[in-house]
Write an enzyme that holds these catalytic residues in place. Structure first.
Site, PDB file in Angstrom:
ATOM      1  N   LYS A 237       0.838  -1.194   0.000  1.00  0.00           N
ATOM      2  CA  LYS A 237       0.000   0.000   0.000  1.00  0.00           C
ATOM      3  C   LYS A 237       0.873   1.244   0.000  1.00  0.00           C
ATOM      4  O   LYS A 237       1.964   1.253   0.586  1.00  0.00           O
ATOM      5  CB  LYS A 237      -0.871   0.037   1.266  1.00  0.00           C
ATOM      6  CG  LYS A 237      -1.945  -1.011   1.389  1.00  0.00           C
ATOM      7  CD  LYS A 237      -2.685  -0.841   2.713  1.00  0.00           C
ATOM      8  CE  LYS A 237      -3.746  -1.897   2.925  1.00  0.00           C
ATOM      9  NZ  LYS A 237      -4.917  -1.686   2.051  1.00  0.00           N
ATOM     10  N   ARG A 311     -10.151 -11.828   2.660  1.00  0.00           N
ATOM     11  CA  ARG A 311     -11.076 -12.886   2.228  1.00  0.00           C
ATOM     12  C   ARG A 311     -10.391 -14.262   2.272  1.00  0.00           C
ATOM     13  O   ARG A 311     -11.066 -15.285   2.375  1.00  0.00           O
ATOM     14  CB  ARG A 311     -11.615 -12.583   0.837  1.00  0.00           C
ATOM     15  CG  ARG A 311     -10.599 -12.585  -0.285  1.00  0.00           C
ATOM     16  CD  ARG A 311     -11.064 -11.812  -1.498  1.00  0.00           C
ATOM     17  NE  ARG A 311     -11.103 -10.381  -1.205  1.00  0.00           N
ATOM     18  CZ  ARG A 311     -11.542  -9.452  -2.053  1.00  0.00           C
ATOM     19  NH1 ARG A 311     -12.012  -9.820  -3.236  1.00  0.00           N
ATOM     20  NH2 ARG A 311     -11.530  -8.181  -1.730  1.00  0.00           N
TER      21      ARG A 311
END
Length: 457
Positions: A237, A311
């Site tokens: 990020k 996830r």
């Protein structure tokens, strides 16, 4: 942090909640004082009324008009941090004033993240209004504050090991059992994606598995995303996006807060709390874009972005929880930016195929002023999570419908649960609001508590 009502009734100061044009239940002298001070009863106005000895005799609280109040919730809480330290009681209020909601809001406003601050100012305390269930409201407020504290704590003091410590303390408090699967043992117990996501961290990945209640009672399983910090992995990020990634365990924090409420209220369920606790870090053994991982369920997953890691850990935990066919399984996660683009930070979306459960969630969210919004498991988008060289894609290209495709991904790991719902939370309050300070946020868990109570009472 236990949030409690005051029991010191002797020196309590009366609060009179009034709207513009209302009769004010105070003396003519005090009314003139308030009018001279510019108090009108507008939302946000308040006026301290003096006694002859110079102390506070009472307080007028502005309640405003219905239109302005409809823009927010728990408005009484806006006054709690503004009033001098002391004990207060609601002496009068207009018709339609929800004592339970407003008293709870006051309790919630007492939360502050002061772990690293030496000076801890005293708070204005409220006496529980007559007719309100003080014990219940205090349990809910304490569970909410637990959620906020876990999120607010930086990863230096709330990594996977520390999160395990918090769940262990919760288990001891409520006489629950806790099993922990740690590090390479995740591979031996067939939890490979939890291991893959967390193996690059110096704090070993782990699955926290708490059980409580009568084994013969209906099974309720909570699954919370416990990514204690998310660098994005090798798909690193940018710095601006990493700033509040301590909140990426907000799903687990909300599940822990809800679990506390369920156990403290002794609800008639068999509770299971599953938290994959990891840190998504960068090292030579980090999982890579292009890798194909095998899941607990046997489905293969192509990794097209290591920043879509939540996830993956949830998938193994959901598959594990699904194996015992719970009556209700709830998944909570700070999962996608797409959910925030769609609905903003204050309105979490949820996904379920069960219309009856959705009706209960919607009704509860409205009743307790804990907003949630249903979004669809949209079947035509299933092809978007099927990459061709593996069963599933963890990050479909194009960026379209990101919250829905993430929810569809998770649904692939749930087959046996009686009812399943997934909640895509933000877990953060960007700017302070009544009863919600800036920082970690409890979202949806008061509504879900109401659902569980109604479903199993």
């Amino acid at each position: 942090m236990n949030l409690t009502f005051s029991t010191e009734t002797d020196a309590a100061i009366d609060l009179h909640v009034v709207s513009p044009g209302d009769h004010w239940p105070v003396s003519a002298t005090h009314r003139k004082w308030a009018e001279s001070a510019g108090f009108s009863g507008a939302l946000g106005d308040f006026c301290l009324l003096p006694a002859e000895d110079g102390q506070i005799s009472a307080v007028l609280i502005g309640w405003g008009t219905g239109r302005l109040r409809a823009r927010g919730r728990m408005h009484l809480a806006r006054y709690a941090p503004l009033l001098p330290a002391g004990t207060y009681r609601i002496a009068s209020a207009p018709e339609g004033f929800d004592m339970d909601e407003q008293a709870l809001g006051w309790l919630l406003s007492e939360y502050s993240f002061d772990r690293y601050i030496a000076a801890k100012p005293e708070a204005a305390k409220l006496i529980c209004p007559e007719g309100c269930a003080a014990d219940r409201l205090q349990i809910i407020a304490t569970g909410a504050a637990l959620t906020q504290r876990l999120i607010d704590t930086p990863t230096s003091d709330m990594g996977p090991a520390e999160l395990e410590g918090e769940v262990r303390a919760l288990a001891q408090m409520h006489d629950a059992t806790l099993d922990v699967t740690l590090g390479d043992d995740l591979l031996g117990t067939n939890l490979p994606m939890i291991h893959a996501v967390g193996r690059a961290s110096t704090s070993a990945p782990r699955l926290l598995d708490l059980s409580w209640g009568d084994p013969e009672a209906p099974k309720v399983t909570l699954v919370g995303k416990g990514v204690c910090f998310d660098t994005g992995g090798l798909n690193l990020k940018p710095g601006a996006s990493m700033g509040i990634m301590k909140k990426d365990m907000g799903g687990s924090a909300n599940a822990i807060g809800l679990a506390h409420m369920i156990m403290a209220l002794d609800l008639p369920v068999r509770l299971r709390l599953l938290i994959p606790a990891v840190e998504n870090s960068v090292a030579g053994n980090a999982f890579r874009p292009g890798d194909i991982l095998r899941s607990r369920k046997g489905l293969s997953v192509e990794i097209n972005n290591t920043d879509a890691e939540g996830r993956l850990v949830l998938a193994d935990a959901l598959a594990l929880g699904d194996e015992e066919s719970p009556d209700l399984m709830l998944c909570m996660a700070t999962l996608t930016g797409a959910a925030r683009v769609a609905l903003g930070p204050d309105l979490p979306p949820y996904f379920t195929d069960d219309d009856g459960l959705a009706g209960m969630i919607g009704a509860a969210a409205d009743a307790v002023h804990d907003p949630l919004w249903r979004m669809p498991f949209w079947e035509p988008y299933e092809s978007m999570i099927e990459p061709g060289i593996a069963d599933l894609d963890n990050a479909p290209a194009g960026g379209m419908a990101g919250a829905i495709t993430a929810a569809l991904f998770l649904r692939r790991f749930v087959e046996n649960a009686g009812s399943f719902a997934h909640f895509d939370l933000y877990g953060w309050t960007p700017s302070a609001k009544p009863a919600r300070p800036k920082g970690g946020a409890h979202q949806g868990i008061r509504a879900l508590l109401s659902v569980i109570e109604r479903r199993y009472s």
